[in-house]
Design a protein around this motif. Structure first.
Motif: not given
Length: 188
Positions: A94-101
């Motif tokens: 699922d795609e995420t916003l990738q705002l935090i590692d």
């Protein structure tokens, strides 16, 4: 006075707005991308992350929230918001916003019947332990070098921070303790 938006597609929107008002900030229920320009920060509330992702994409909020964060604006993700902001979801494409590692485990603490409340120590908060409400909660299974862990339950990371992004596996808006919200507003 800071203006904090709450993504109003699903979840505990009114509870977040009440908490924002209680600390003297302005709260806005966000349903449209053009509202983001008014905000200092945005809360992605709990709910169901797959449904929230679909609705964000439908209403052109997925990419605009990502762009909002990339301009240096603050994001707070609680429960499903933690899942949406992560770099990746364990065992999911699922795609995420990738705002935090971070890598998160969806429903990591179990199903609805496994929901619980407990007191936890949160790094950066002074005073007593924080009352944490976990509802079908995820947890963070991996933290990259850019992110900082803030709290644990049973050796599982349940809160983290990276720059102006703060995430929790629990629901601070369901308690009367506003210290996490105050911490979020203080970094904006």
């Amino acid at each position: 006075m800071k203006t904090i938006g709450v993504l109003a597609l699903q979840g505990a929107v009114s509870e977040h707005l009440e908490a924002i008002k209680s600390i003297g900030a302005t709260g806005i229920a966000v349903k449209h991308p053009d509202q983001l320009s008014q905000l200092d920060g945005l809360i992605l509330p709990g709910g169901e992350s797959t449904t929230m992702r679909r609705l964000m994409k439908k209403y052109d909020l997925f990419e605009t929230v990502k762009a909002f964060a990339e301009t240096g604006k603050g994001i707070m993700g609680t429960c499903a918001g933690l899942v949406l902001t992560a770099r990746e979801i364990d065992e999911s494409q699922d795609e995420t916003l990738q705002l935090i590692d971070t890598t998160v485990v969806r429903n990591g603490f179990g199903r609805q019947k496994d929901s619980f409340e407990t007191m936890i120590v949160v790094k950066g908060l002074t005073g007593s332990a924080f009352p944490a409400v976990f509802i079908r909660a995820p947890y963070i299974v991996a933290v990259g070098k850019e992110a900082e862990t803030l709290a644990f339950v049973d050796n599982k990371c349940v809160a983290a921070r990276q720059g102006k992004v703060i995430v929790t596996a629990f629901h601070p808006e369901l308690t009367n303790d506003t210290r996490l919200l105050e911490l979020f507003v203080s970094i904006l």
